[in-house]
Design an enzyme around this catalytic site. Structure first.
Site, PDB file in Angstrom:
ATOM      1  N   SER A  49       4.640  49.236   6.013  1.00 54.73           N
ATOM      2  CA  SER A  49       4.493  47.889   5.447  1.00 54.73           C
ATOM      3  C   SER A  49       3.505  47.951   4.284  1.00 54.73           C
ATOM      4  CB  SER A  49       3.959  46.933   6.517  1.00 54.73           C
ATOM      5  OG  SER A  49       2.633  47.316   6.877  1.00 54.73           O
ATOM      6  N   ASP A  82       8.791  48.587   4.319  1.00 56.52           N
ATOM      7  CA  ASP A  82       9.095  47.420   5.145  1.00 56.52           C
ATOM      8  C   ASP A  82       8.544  46.158   4.464  1.00 56.52           C
ATOM      9  OD1 ASP A  82      10.027  46.118   7.438  1.00 56.52           O
ATOM     10  OD2 ASP A  82       8.143  46.410   8.537  1.00 56.52           O
ATOM     11  N   GLU A 141      17.015  40.553   2.856  1.00 58.94           N
ATOM     12  CA  GLU A 141      16.947  39.670   4.033  1.00 58.94           C
ATOM     13  C   GLU A 141      17.377  38.268   3.653  1.00 58.94           C
ATOM     14  OE1 GLU A 141      13.702  39.952   6.834  1.00 58.94           O
ATOM     15  OE2 GLU A 141      13.557  37.784   7.056  1.00 58.94           O
ATOM     16  N   GLY A 198       5.801  40.550  16.236  1.00 55.67           N
ATOM     17  CA  GLY A 198       4.678  40.508  17.157  1.00 55.67           C
ATOM     18  C   GLY A 198       5.095  40.410  18.616  1.00 55.67           C
ATOM     19  N   GLY A 232      11.925  42.187  14.164  1.00 57.98           N
ATOM     20  CA  GLY A 232      11.292  41.598  15.341  1.00 57.98           C
ATOM     21  C   GLY A 232      11.957  42.032  16.627  1.00 57.98           C
ATOM     22  N   ASN A 274      14.252  47.223  13.818  1.00 52.74           N
ATOM     23  CA  ASN A 274      12.836  47.382  13.494  1.00 52.74           C
ATOM     24  C   ASN A 274      11.931  47.199  14.713  1.00 52.74           C
ATOM     25  OD1 ASN A 274      13.748  47.608  10.882  1.00 52.74           O
ATOM     26  ND2 ASN A 274      12.362  46.066  10.039  1.00 52.74           N
ATOM     27  N   ASP A 276       7.835  47.785  15.914  1.00 53.36           N
ATOM     28  CA  ASP A 276       6.427  48.090  15.675  1.00 53.36           C
ATOM     29  C   ASP A 276       5.606  47.737  16.918  1.00 53.36           C
ATOM     30  OD1 ASP A 276       3.879  48.486  14.730  1.00 53.36           O
ATOM     31  OD2 ASP A 276       4.030  47.145  13.015  1.00 53.36           O
TER      32      ASP A 276
HETATM   33  P1  13P Z   1       8.262  43.833  16.183  1.00 57.74           P
HETATM   34  O1  13P Z   1       7.000  43.086  15.934  1.00 57.74           O
HETATM   35  O2  13P Z   1       9.160  43.134  17.147  1.00 57.74           O
HETATM   36  O3  13P Z   1       8.034  45.248  16.615  1.00 57.74           O
HETATM   37  O4  13P Z   1       9.085  43.878  14.796  1.00 57.74           O
HETATM   38  C1  13P Z   1       8.767  44.808  13.785  1.00 57.74           C
HETATM   39  C2  13P Z   1       9.449  44.504  12.495  1.00 57.74           C
HETATM   40  O5  13P Z   1      10.384  43.720  12.394  1.00 57.74           O
HETATM   41  C3  13P Z   1       8.944  45.206  11.304  1.00 57.74           C
HETATM   42  O6  13P Z   1       9.583  44.804  10.129  1.00 57.74           O
HETATM   43  O1  G3H Z   2       6.465  43.281   9.468  1.00 53.77           O
HETATM   44  C1  G3H Z   2       5.915  43.554  10.502  1.00 53.77           C
HETATM   45  C2  G3H Z   2       5.484  44.894  10.922  1.00 53.77           C
HETATM   46  O2  G3H Z   2       5.172  44.822  12.287  1.00 53.77           O
HETATM   47  C3  G3H Z   2       4.327  45.420  10.097  1.00 53.77           C
HETATM   48  O3  G3H Z   2       3.155  44.727  10.394  1.00 53.77           O
HETATM   49  O4  G3H Z   2       2.237  44.028   8.163  1.00 53.77           O
HETATM   50  O5  G3H Z   2       0.762  44.221  10.200  1.00 53.77           O
HETATM   51  O6  G3H Z   2       1.674  46.280   9.083  1.00 53.77           O
HETATM   52  P1  G3H Z   2       1.877  44.803   9.391  1.00 53.77           P
HETATM   53 ZN    ZN Z   3      10.182  42.816   9.973  1.00 52.14          ZN
HETATM   54 NA    NA Z   4      12.478  46.665   6.833  1.00 54.40          NA
END
Ligand code: 13P
Ligand code: G3H
Ligand code: ZN
Ligand code: NA
Length: 328
Positions: A49, A82, A141, A198, A232, A274, A276
């Site tokens: 990101s 991202d 998107e 999140g 997400g 995706n 995270d």
């Molecule tokens: P999560 O927070 O569900 O892991 O989603 C991550 C995401 O969409 C990053 O772009």
């Molecule tokens: O877009 C969401 C991803 O979980 C990345 O999160 O922007 O805190 O690195 P971040």
């Molecule tokens: Zn995302």
């Molecule tokens: Na992405």
């Protein structure tokens, strides 16, 4: 070896699987993904990101990626930006060796204000023109991520809209999606159907009212050759919540996207998923447990190694569940 998103997702579409896209911010998260990929013979998407790039430094990130490609020569690696928010961010990612960029024009560059169709189309088409000239893929998107339960736009971690949105804004319109892909030339399209970033996505196990997988099926019917992306998409496993909470953490009861719903999406054109939050939870659970169980320990490797191992387990499970395993 490095590979573009287009090359990777074309193969996934031919073979009917999806690739999890894991966010990384440091060496440990990158190694956890690569070790899981090696163990399951999976191709990978590593994504950074804007926050990750600021945290790790672009030059350091570029060096890490090159190191992963050398250390794991049999694993195809796509390096993806991202949630890029404009032309300059995408351009500098390309200069630093990313093989794919996301231009998220669903929101204005401030990351909070929903954008109108014309803005999204114009900025995305410009990024596609630049990226394709460099041999780099582009994800766009359409639709705003957010909760169908509360009507709130994505509000996790300080990014995303916080105002109340209409049902229509939170769900990608299939007819508009068809037009957007034709007018921008994106390689992959992220869609909105009730997920948010999140840990706090749903207050109960989601059903079709709050996780609208039928929208993906409608879009796939109109755009059978377009690679769809689910954002997400962490599952927020209960066992990880429990480990965190039993070692001093305070995660409120919450639900994520069930793996079986993602598998349903994969039958309808979802090729990139995706993730995270699940990996954040895994690393935090392992670190809390290690430090609580061994209070005299202060060598970072002693808690980062179990953190990598637990994150790697989550990655392996997703590679297996999405059909990525065995495709490298
Ligand atoms: P999560 O927070 O569900 O892991 O989603 C991550 C995401 O969409 C990053 O772009
Ligand atoms: O877009 C969401 C991803 O979980 C990345 O999160 O922007 O805190 O690195 P971040
Ligand atoms: Zn995302
Ligand atoms: Na992405």
């Amino acid at each position: 070896a490095m590979i573009t998103l287009r090359q990777l997702l074309d193969h996934a579409a031919e073979q009917g699987y999806a690739v999890p896209a894991f966010n990384i911010n440091n060496m440990e998260q990158g190694l956890a993904v690569m070790q899981a990929a090696q163990a399951t013979e999976s191709p990978v998407i590593l994504q950074a990101s804007r926050g990750a790039r600021a945290y790790a430094n672009d030059a350091v990130l570029a060096g890490l990626i090159a190191g992963f490609a050398r250390a794991f020569p049999d694993i195809p690696v796509c390096m993806h930006l991202d949630h890029g928010n404009g032309l300059p961010t995408c351009a500098t990612a390309i200069q630093n060796g990313f093989t794919s960029v996301m231009m998220d024009g669903s929101l204005m560059a401030d990351g909070t204000t929903p954008a109108d169709y014309a803005y999204n189309r114009d900025i995305t088409a410009r990024v596609v023109e630049m990226a394709h000239a460099c041999g780099v893929s582009v994800e766009g998107e359409l639709g705003v991520l957010g909760s169908l339960e509360t009507g709130m736009g994505d509000q996790e971690d300080g990014h995303g809209a916080t105002e109340k949105l209409s049902h229509d804004q939170l769900l990608t319109d299939p007819a508009e999606a068809e037009r957007f892909v034709a007018e921008t030339g994106v390689d992959a399209l992220a869609v909105a159907m009730g997920t948010s970033h999140g840990a706090y996505k749903f207050t109960r196990k989601p059903d079709g009212d709050i996780l609208a997988m039928q929208v993906i099926e409608d879009i796939h019917r109109r755009l059978p050759n377009t690679h769809l992306v689910m954002h997400g998409s962490s599952s927020v496993p209960e066992d990880l919540q429990q480990i965190i909470n039993s070692y001093g953490g305070d995660i409120k009861p919450t639900w994520g996207v069930p793996v079986e719903e993602i598998q349903r999406g994969i039958k309808s054109g979802v090729r990139k998923v995706n993730i995270d939050t699940d990996n954040r939870l895994a690393m935090t659970a392992a670190i809390r447990r290690t430090l609580t169980t061994n209070p005299a320990e202060f060598d970072p490797r002693k808690y980062l190694k179990p953190a990598m191992e637990l994150m790697s387990e989550v990655c392996k499970q997703r590679f297996e569940a999405f059909g990525t395993a065995g495709q490298a």
